[in-house]
Design an enzyme around this catalytic site. Structure first.
Site, PDB file in Angstrom:
ATOM      1  N   ILE A 168      35.394  16.628  -5.437  1.00 61.07           N
ATOM      2  CA  ILE A 168      36.058  16.937  -6.713  1.00 61.07           C
ATOM      3  C   ILE A 168      36.879  18.202  -6.539  1.00 61.07           C
ATOM      4  CG2 ILE A 168      35.742  17.465  -9.160  1.00 61.07           C
ATOM      5  CD1 ILE A 168      32.926  16.137  -8.877  1.00 61.07           C
ATOM      6  N   ARG A 169      38.200  18.065  -6.637  1.00 61.68           N
ATOM      7  CA  ARG A 169      39.089  19.224  -6.365  1.00 61.68           C
ATOM      8  C   ARG A 169      38.535  20.010  -5.174  1.00 61.68           C
ATOM      9  NH1 ARG A 169      42.588  21.264  -9.704  1.00 61.68           N
ATOM     10  NH2 ARG A 169      41.766  23.357  -9.677  1.00 61.68           N
ATOM     11  N   CYS A 226      30.908  22.568  -1.984  1.00 62.06           N
ATOM     12  CA  CYS A 226      32.223  22.642  -2.634  1.00 62.06           C
ATOM     13  C   CYS A 226      32.587  24.102  -2.981  1.00 62.06           C
ATOM     14  CB  CYS A 226      32.261  21.723  -3.845  1.00 62.06           C
ATOM     15  SG  CYS A 226      33.944  21.269  -4.280  1.00 62.06           S
ATOM     16  N   GLY A 285      31.377  24.136  -8.556  1.00 59.91           N
ATOM     17  CA  GLY A 285      31.781  24.671  -9.853  1.00 59.91           C
ATOM     18  C   GLY A 285      33.145  25.301  -9.678  1.00 59.91           C
ATOM     19  N   GLU A 286      33.310  26.489 -10.209  1.00 58.42           N
ATOM     20  CA  GLU A 286      34.574  27.212 -10.043  1.00 58.42           C
ATOM     21  C   GLU A 286      34.268  28.464  -9.217  1.00 58.42           C
ATOM     22  OE1 GLU A 286      37.693  26.334 -10.689  1.00 58.42           O
ATOM     23  OE2 GLU A 286      38.125  28.238  -9.694  1.00 58.42           O
ATOM     24  N   SER A 287      34.785  28.486  -7.987  1.00 56.13           N
ATOM     25  CA  SER A 287      34.348  29.534  -7.054  1.00 56.13           C
ATOM     26  C   SER A 287      34.742  30.936  -7.512  1.00 56.13           C
ATOM     27  CB  SER A 287      34.875  29.249  -5.646  1.00 56.13           C
ATOM     28  OG  SER A 287      36.282  29.198  -5.651  1.00 56.13           O
ATOM     29  N   HIS A 312      29.975  16.881  -2.784  1.00 52.07           N
ATOM     30  CA  HIS A 312      28.755  16.977  -3.594  1.00 52.07           C
ATOM     31  C   HIS A 312      27.857  15.780  -3.290  1.00 52.07           C
ATOM     32  CE1 HIS A 312      30.467  19.813  -6.710  1.00 52.07           C
ATOM     33  NE2 HIS A 312      31.587  19.293  -6.261  1.00 52.07           N
ATOM     34  N   ARG A 369      41.408  25.875  -0.437  1.00 51.08           N
ATOM     35  CA  ARG A 369      40.938  25.416  -1.759  1.00 51.08           C
ATOM     36  C   ARG A 369      41.811  24.297  -2.307  1.00 51.08           C
ATOM     37  NH1 ARG A 369      40.212  30.088  -5.983  1.00 51.08           N
ATOM     38  NH2 ARG A 369      39.530  28.338  -7.236  1.00 51.08           N
ATOM     39  N   GLU A 404      24.835  15.786  -4.285  1.00 52.87           N
ATOM     40  CA  GLU A 404      23.923  15.783  -5.445  1.00 52.87           C
ATOM     41  C   GLU A 404      24.472  14.940  -6.592  1.00 52.87           C
ATOM     42  OE1 GLU A 404      25.981  18.102  -4.693  1.00 52.87           O
ATOM     43  OE2 GLU A 404      26.777  19.076  -6.485  1.00 52.87           O
TER      44      GLU A 404
HETATM   45  N1  GLN Z   1      38.151  23.636  -6.982  1.00 53.91           N
HETATM   46  C1  GLN Z   1      36.972  24.438  -7.090  1.00 53.91           C
HETATM   47  C2  GLN Z   1      37.214  25.827  -6.531  1.00 53.91           C
HETATM   48  O1  GLN Z   1      38.186  26.039  -5.870  1.00 53.91           O
HETATM   49  C3  GLN Z   1      35.820  23.783  -6.356  1.00 53.91           C
HETATM   50  C4  GLN Z   1      35.508  22.466  -7.009  1.00 53.91           C
HETATM   51  C5  GLN Z   1      34.078  22.038  -6.925  1.00 53.91           C
HETATM   52  O2  GLN Z   1      33.170  22.824  -6.669  1.00 53.91           O
HETATM   53  N2  GLN Z   1      33.864  20.780  -7.198  1.00 53.91           N
HETATM   54  O3  GLN Z   1      36.442  26.710  -6.752  1.00 53.91           O
END
Ligand code: GLN
Length: 189
Positions: free
Chosen positions: A135-136, A81, A49-51, A171, A108, A173
């Site tokens: 993903i990112r 992630c 997600g977004e850490s 991921h 990151r 999942e």
């Molecule tokens: N880019 C997100 C972060 O820095 C991590 C991306 C993800 O969990 N897929 O938090």
């Protein structure tokens, strides 16, 4: 392993997909949002997600200390992630609220804009080849102490184990592949 209650932190991010994968493995998934719920699980997954968002929510929900305590008492934890970022003791060039439970330094959004997301084959020590979605994604720049590298992709470390703690930059999942979930569930024995 069968019937073990595995919590998935459900504050933000890709927690539903982990629940589905866990159920397919025969575990009992449940969503975690409170300290009371943390006390009731055999293991915990911190999803992607977004850490920064997940870290702030963990702080305001009072979940950081209860999770740290249970992990130090031996509860297995796995961060995918953003979850990996939240487990790291060090984040390269950044400061943010996190659990700080693993001897890893994480960078990151490390693969850059031109490769926002990609899928790759994972060659994990001792496991059949499997697949992961990035993903990112972060990668691990440095490990120390008891942290042990389990997988590298494109010359970067993307999976690390430290005793009862597991971190993956990808991921699993988001694929149909259950290999890494099964690996984590074996950590409960
Ligand atoms: N880019 C997100 C972060 O820095 C991590 C991306 C993800 O969990 N897929 O938090």
């Amino acid at each position: 392993m069968a019937g073990k209650k595995v919590g998935v932190l459900a504050l933000q991010g890709a927690f539903t997909e982990h629940e589905i994968a866990l159920a397919r493995c025969g575990a009992r998934p449940c969503q975690i949002r409170t300290e009371l719920e943390i006390e009731a699980v055999d293991a915990l997954i911190i999803p992607g997600g977004e850490s920064t968002t997940i870290g702030k929510l963990m702080l305001s929900f009072g979940l950081l200390e209860p999770i740290r305590r249970r992990v130090k008492e031996g509860m297995p934890i796995w961060g995918t992630c953003a979850g990996m970022i939240l487990l790291a003791k060090e984040i390269v060039d950044m400061e943010q609220v996190r659990l700080e439970l693993m001897d890893i330094a994480v960078k990151r959004n490390a693969y850059g804009r031109q490769v926002d997301s990609f899928e790759a084959e994972l060659e994990v020590e001792g496991l059949q080849p499997s697949r992961g979605v990035f993903i990112r994604a972060p990668y691990v720049e440095r490990v120390w102490g008891h942290a042990h590298v389990l997988c590298r992709v494109k010359d970067k470390t993307v999976m690390v184990r430290e005793d009862n703690r597991l971190a993956t930059a990808f991921h699993p999942e988001l694929t149909n592949d259950l290999t890494i979930h099964q690996y984590f569930l074996r950590m409960l024995n």
